[in-house]
Design a protein around this motif. Structure first.
Motif, short mmCIF file in Angstrom:
data_model
loop_
_atom_site.label_atom_id
_atom_site.label_comp_id
_atom_site.label_asym_id
_atom_site.label_seq_id
_atom_site.Cartn_x
_atom_site.Cartn_y
_atom_site.Cartn_z
N ASP A 42 0.73 -1.08 0.77
CA ASP A 42 0.08 -0.28 -0.27
C ASP A 42 0.62 1.28 0.07
O ASP A 42 0.31 2.31 -0.81
CB ASP A 42 -1.03 -0.17 1.59
N GLU A 43 1.46 0.91 0.58
CA GLU A 43 2.46 2.39 0.97
C GLU A 43 3.34 2.46 -1.07
O GLU A 43 3.68 4.03 -1.29
CB GLU A 43 3.89 1.83 1.57
N GLN A 44 4.18 1.64 -1.67
CA GLN A 44 3.96 1.68 -3.00
C GLN A 44 3.28 1.77 -3.91
O GLN A 44 3.59 2.96 -4.50
CB GLN A 44 4.73 0.76 -2.74
N VAL A 45 1.68 1.65 -3.07
CA VAL A 45 0.89 2.17 -4.62
C VAL A 45 0.92 4.04 -4.19
O VAL A 45 0.33 4.52 -4.98
CB VAL A 45 -0.31 1.52 -4.03
N LEU A 46 0.63 3.98 -2.54
CA LEU A 46 0.68 5.82 -2.58
C LEU A 46 1.89 6.62 -2.98
O LEU A 46 1.68 7.19 -3.37
CB LEU A 46 0.39 5.88 -0.98
N ALA A 51 3.35 10.69 -6.96
CA ALA A 51 4.62 11.64 -7.60
C ALA A 51 3.99 11.14 -9.23
O ALA A 51 3.87 12.75 -9.82
CB ALA A 51 5.37 9.95 -7.78
N GLN A 52 2.23 11.09 -9.01
CA GLN A 52 1.38 11.24 -10.21
C GLN A 52 1.35 12.37 -9.87
O GLN A 52 1.04 13.76 -11.14
CB GLN A 52 1.09 10.48 -10.49
N THR A 53 0.77 13.06 -9.20
CA THR A 53 0.10 14.12 -8.74
C THR A 53 0.37 14.84 -8.48
O THR A 53 0.48 16.13 -9.04
CB THR A 53 -0.90 13.51 -7.22
N GLN A 54 2.08 15.14 -7.64
CA GLN A 54 2.96 16.30 -7.94
C GLN A 54 3.45 16.54 -9.68
O GLN A 54 3.95 17.81 -9.19
CB GLN A 54 4.23 15.60 -7.20
N ALA A 55 3.50 15.53 -10.38
CA ALA A 55 4.10 15.77 -11.71
C ALA A 55 2.83 16.78 -12.47
O ALA A 55 2.76 17.65 -13.00
CB ALA A 55 3.88 14.79 -12.45
#
Length: 91
Positions: A42-46, A51-55
Motif C-alpha cells: 500500500d505504501e508503494q502504491v501511495l 508522484a503522479q499528483t506532483q507531476a
C-alpha cells in the motif's frame, strides 16, 4: 480369570502448553508478516500516486504561470498560442 490392570494414560501438561504457546506465537507471527507485506504494498502504491499528483501539479503550475503572462494570454485569446490542456498527463 486374570485381572488385567488398567493402563493409565498420562496427560502431559508441559508438552500441551508448549505446543499451544508455540502455535499461538507462530499464528500471530505469520499474521504480522502478512500485515507488514500488505502495508508495504500500500505504501508503494501511495508513493506512486503522490508522484503522479506532483507531476500533474507541476504541469498545472506551468500552465497557470503562462496564463498570468499578459502577452501569452493575449496570444491564447487570439488563437496564436495553444491553450493549455488540463487532460495532458492523465491516463
Amino acid at each position: 480369570m486374570a485381572v488385567v490392570p488398567h493402563k493409565r494414560i498420562r496427560f502431559r501438561w508441559k508438552k500441551f502448553v508448549t505446543i499451544f504457546v508455540l502455535s499461538y506465537l507462530m499464528f500471530w507471527s505469520i499474521k504480522s508478516v502478512l500485515h507488514i507485506w500488505v502495508l508495504n504494498h500500500d505504501e508503494q502504491v501511495l508513493r506512486q500516486q503522490i508522484a503522479q499528483t506532483q507531476a500533474k501539479n507541476n504541469v498545472l503550475r506551468a500552465d497557470i504561470s503562462q496564463i498570468k503572462n499578459p502577452s501569452v494570454l493575449k496570444g491564447m485569446i487570439t488563437g496564436t498560442v495553444p491553450i493549455p490542456n488540463p487532460e495532458i498527463g492523465q491516463q
